[in-house]
Write a protein that holds these residues in place. Sequence first.
Motif, PDB file in Angstrom:
ATOM      1  N   HIS A  23       0.873  -1.173   0.000  1.00 45.57           N
ATOM      2  CA  HIS A  23       0.000   0.000   0.000  1.00 45.57           C
ATOM      3  C   HIS A  23       0.910   1.222   0.000  1.00 45.57           C
ATOM      4  N   PHE A  24       0.565   2.225  -0.761  1.00 46.76           N
ATOM      5  CA  PHE A  24       1.378   3.432  -0.867  1.00 46.76           C
ATOM      6  C   PHE A  24       0.576   4.592  -0.281  1.00 46.76           C
ATOM      7  N   VAL A  25       0.961   5.009   0.915  1.00 48.51           N
ATOM      8  CA  VAL A  25       0.202   6.027   1.637  1.00 48.51           C
ATOM      9  C   VAL A  25       1.058   7.276   1.805  1.00 48.51           C
ATOM     10  N   MET A  26       0.533   8.399   1.369  1.00 44.27           N
ATOM     11  CA  MET A  26       1.242   9.669   1.529  1.00 44.27           C
ATOM     12  C   MET A  26       0.551  10.482   2.622  1.00 44.27           C
ATOM     13  N   TRP A  27       1.267  10.670   3.725  1.00 50.87           N
ATOM     14  CA  TRP A  27       0.771  11.479   4.839  1.00 50.87           C
ATOM     15  C   TRP A  27       1.399  12.861   4.752  1.00 50.87           C
ATOM     16  N   SER A  28       0.587  13.887   4.965  1.00 51.26           N
ATOM     17  CA  SER A  28       1.131  15.251   4.955  1.00 51.26           C
ATOM     18  C   SER A  28       0.187  16.176   5.701  1.00 51.26           C
ATOM     19  N   ASN A  29       0.766  17.227   6.311  1.00 50.93           N
ATOM     20  CA  ASN A  29      -0.082  18.232   6.944  1.00 50.93           C
ATOM     21  C   ASN A  29      -0.555  19.278   5.939  1.00 50.93           C
ATOM     22  N   LYS A  30      -0.111  19.126   4.694  1.00 47.26           N
ATOM     23  CA  LYS A  30      -0.584  20.024   3.637  1.00 47.26           C
ATOM     24  C   LYS A  30      -1.996  19.626   3.230  1.00 47.26           C
ATOM     25  N   ASN A  31      -2.837  20.627   3.007  1.00 39.52           N
ATOM     26  CA  ASN A  31      -4.199  20.358   2.569  1.00 39.52           C
ATOM     27  C   ASN A  31      -4.238  20.131   1.065  1.00 39.52           C
ATOM     28  N   ASN A  32      -5.184  19.334   0.628  1.00 41.53           N
ATOM     29  CA  ASN A  32      -5.329  19.062  -0.791  1.00 41.53           C
ATOM     30  C   ASN A  32      -6.003  20.247  -1.466  1.00 41.53           C
ATOM     31  N   SER A  33      -5.371  20.768  -2.505  1.00 40.36           N
ATOM     32  CA  SER A  33      -5.967  21.860  -3.267  1.00 40.36           C
ATOM     33  C   SER A  33      -7.059  21.308  -4.169  1.00 40.36           C
ATOM     34  N   SER A  34      -8.165  22.034  -4.238  1.00 37.51           N
ATOM     35  CA  SER A  34      -9.271  21.601  -5.107  1.00 37.51           C
ATOM     36  C   SER A  34      -8.876  21.628  -6.579  1.00 37.51           C
ATOM     37  N   LYS A  35      -7.773  22.316  -6.864  1.00 40.61           N
ATOM     38  CA  LYS A  35      -7.307  22.429  -8.253  1.00 40.61           C
ATOM     39  C   LYS A  35      -6.145  21.473  -8.549  1.00 40.61           C
ATOM     40  N   ASN A  36      -5.899  20.521  -7.653  1.00 43.53           N
ATOM     41  CA  ASN A  36      -4.790  19.587  -7.864  1.00 43.53           C
ATOM     42  C   ASN A  36      -5.214  18.526  -8.880  1.00 43.53           C
ATOM     43  N   GLN A  37      -4.870  18.786 -10.136  1.00 46.27           N
ATOM     44  CA  GLN A  37      -5.303  17.892 -11.211  1.00 46.27           C
ATOM     45  C   GLN A  37      -4.617  16.532 -11.176  1.00 46.27           C
ATOM     46  N   ILE A  38      -3.451  16.458 -10.520  1.00 47.09           N
ATOM     47  CA  ILE A  38      -2.733  15.184 -10.454  1.00 47.09           C
ATOM     48  C   ILE A  38      -3.454  14.227  -9.510  1.00 47.09           C
ATOM     49  N   ILE A  39      -3.737  14.688  -8.293  1.00 46.13           N
ATOM     50  CA  ILE A  39      -4.480  13.849  -7.359  1.00 46.13           C
ATOM     51  C   ILE A  39      -5.864  13.547  -7.913  1.00 46.13           C
ATOM     52  N   ASP A  40      -6.453  14.541  -8.582  1.00 44.41           N
ATOM     53  CA  ASP A  40      -7.768  14.339  -9.200  1.00 44.41           C
ATOM     54  C   ASP A  40      -7.717  13.213 -10.235  1.00 44.41           C
ATOM     55  N   ASN A  41      -6.669  13.195 -11.061  1.00 40.60           N
ATOM     56  CA  ASN A  41      -6.523  12.154 -12.077  1.00 40.60           C
ATOM     57  C   ASN A  41      -6.249  10.787 -11.451  1.00 40.60           C
ATOM     58  N   ILE A  42      -5.481  10.793 -10.385  1.00 40.10           N
ATOM     59  CA  ILE A  42      -5.202   9.532  -9.679  1.00 40.10           C
ATOM     60  C   ILE A  42      -6.509   8.942  -9.137  1.00 40.10           C
ATOM     61  N   GLU A  43      -7.336   9.791  -8.526  1.00 43.34           N
ATOM     62  CA  GLU A  43      -8.604   9.313  -7.970  1.00 43.34           C
ATOM     63  C   GLU A  43      -9.556   8.851  -9.078  1.00 43.34           C
ATOM     64  N   LYS A  44      -9.547   9.548 -10.198  1.00 42.76           N
ATOM     65  CA  LYS A  44     -10.410   9.146 -11.323  1.00 42.76           C
ATOM     66  C   LYS A  44      -9.985   7.787 -11.879  1.00 42.76           C
ATOM     67  N   LEU A  45      -8.668   7.566 -11.971  1.00 40.47           N
ATOM     68  CA  LEU A  45      -8.191   6.276 -12.466  1.00 40.47           C
ATOM     69  C   LEU A  45      -8.542   5.167 -11.473  1.00 40.47           C
ATOM     70  N   LYS A  46      -8.393   5.455 -10.199  1.00 38.17           N
ATOM     71  CA  LYS A  46      -8.752   4.466  -9.175  1.00 38.17           C
ATOM     72  C   LYS A  46     -10.239   4.113  -9.241  1.00 38.17           C
ATOM     73  N   ASN A  47     -11.060   5.121  -9.533  1.00 35.56           N
ATOM     74  CA  ASN A  47     -12.513   4.919  -9.605  1.00 35.56           C
ATOM     75  C   ASN A  47     -12.985   4.456 -10.988  1.00 35.56           C
ATOM     76  N   THR A  79     -13.075   6.053 -13.767  1.00 34.46           N
ATOM     77  CA  THR A  79     -13.833   7.022 -14.559  1.00 34.46           C
ATOM     78  C   THR A  79     -12.995   7.554 -15.719  1.00 34.46           C
ATOM     79  N   ILE A  80     -11.679   7.230 -15.710  1.00 34.40           N
ATOM     80  CA  ILE A  80     -10.826   7.463 -16.879  1.00 34.40           C
ATOM     81  C   ILE A  80      -9.975   6.214 -17.082  1.00 34.40           C
ATOM     82  N   SER A  81      -9.489   6.052 -18.297  1.00 34.72           N
ATOM     83  CA  SER A  81      -8.658   4.888 -18.611  1.00 34.72           C
ATOM     84  C   SER A  81      -7.201   5.181 -18.286  1.00 34.72           C
ATOM     85  N   ILE A  82      -6.378   4.153 -18.269  1.00 36.80           N
ATOM     86  CA  ILE A  82      -4.951   4.343 -18.023  1.00 36.80           C
ATOM     87  C   ILE A  82      -4.317   5.151 -19.148  1.00 36.80           C
ATOM     88  N   ASP A  83      -4.837   4.985 -20.371  1.00 34.35           N
ATOM     89  CA  ASP A  83      -4.307   5.760 -21.501  1.00 34.35           C
ATOM     90  C   ASP A  83      -4.587   7.251 -21.332  1.00 34.35           C
TER      91      ASP A  83
END
Length: 326
Positions: free
Chosen positions: A40-64, A66-70
């Motif tokens: 399991h790869f867990v990233m802990w941080s006291n930084k808050n997630n920005s609503s405009k963070n397209q990278i984390i957004d894309n990671i979550e979409k791929l996990k769910n 809703t987008i393909s790996i391509d």
Amino acid sequence: MTASDIDLWKTLYNWAKVISDENDNRKEIKSQLEFIHKSHFVMWSNKNNSSKNQIIDNIEKLKNKTISIDNFIKNIKKFEENSENDTIKKYITEFLLLDKNVLNHYISKITFELGEDEILQNCKDAIETKLIPKNKVDDVFAKIDSRIREDNFIEIKTGNKIQISFEDFQKKYRKYFNNTRTEKLQIVPLTIDLPDKLESQIFIKQLLEINDIEIDEIDLMAKFTRFKLNLENNIAHWYKEGEITIEEINSYRDEAKLKWFNKFRALTKKSDFNDEFSLDILNHLREVKLKIDGQELSTELSNGEFYYLSDLPEIGWKKDWEKHKK
């Protein structure tokens, strides 16, 4: 945490390198997938997630799904092209070198725990769940933290990777949990600074008078001072935490003073008493191991008690030691 956060990309890059580490026999795709499956790869941080963070957004979409790996790879490459940070570009390049199937499974095992301002408290709460008394949690945390830092320093210095499995953690650090679950008094590390003028301490002056140490032996003065402070620190800690009573402390101190008195009286009765006899008293007591609440103390702490008493001063080594009383 923004999409251009260097820590985000460095972490994703480091994980990708671990997955494909040839030195751990993960050159082949099959072995990489096997590793991901049990990780399991867990990233802990006291930084808050920005609503405009397209990278984390894309990671979550791929996990769910809703987008393909391509599409995921396409979006990451587009971000790389627009980035002006060469370090991030390098991290992304390495990140995307993973096989497409490996990358897909890797992303599915990533979790972000952001906005965690209480990481240290969370660690301490986890320690308490291991049946550690609340008043001993800080001690366990401090000891494990210190040991991990020391182990990591050694690994880095020798050029090794810092990699701790659950089995490794249990083997190396479970002793700290087990010790605290017993009724045995736990030794807490010394965290206070030494006094500036070591030679001005009364117990040091007494040692200088009988030529046990020389005025230029600063290292010895510091060592004996640490013994004394460590003893004082632990006695105060045990009393504060309710692990020993004032009656037990007084009984322990009375026993230490009696051991000194018996030896001191026996030798000072000699007509030819001199500094050599004073050294005999001191060296005899350095071999004595004291007990408190039925628990035998180490030689260091026992020595520290006699240094402490001679610093008050309530004991001494020469016949006229009481001249140091103020």
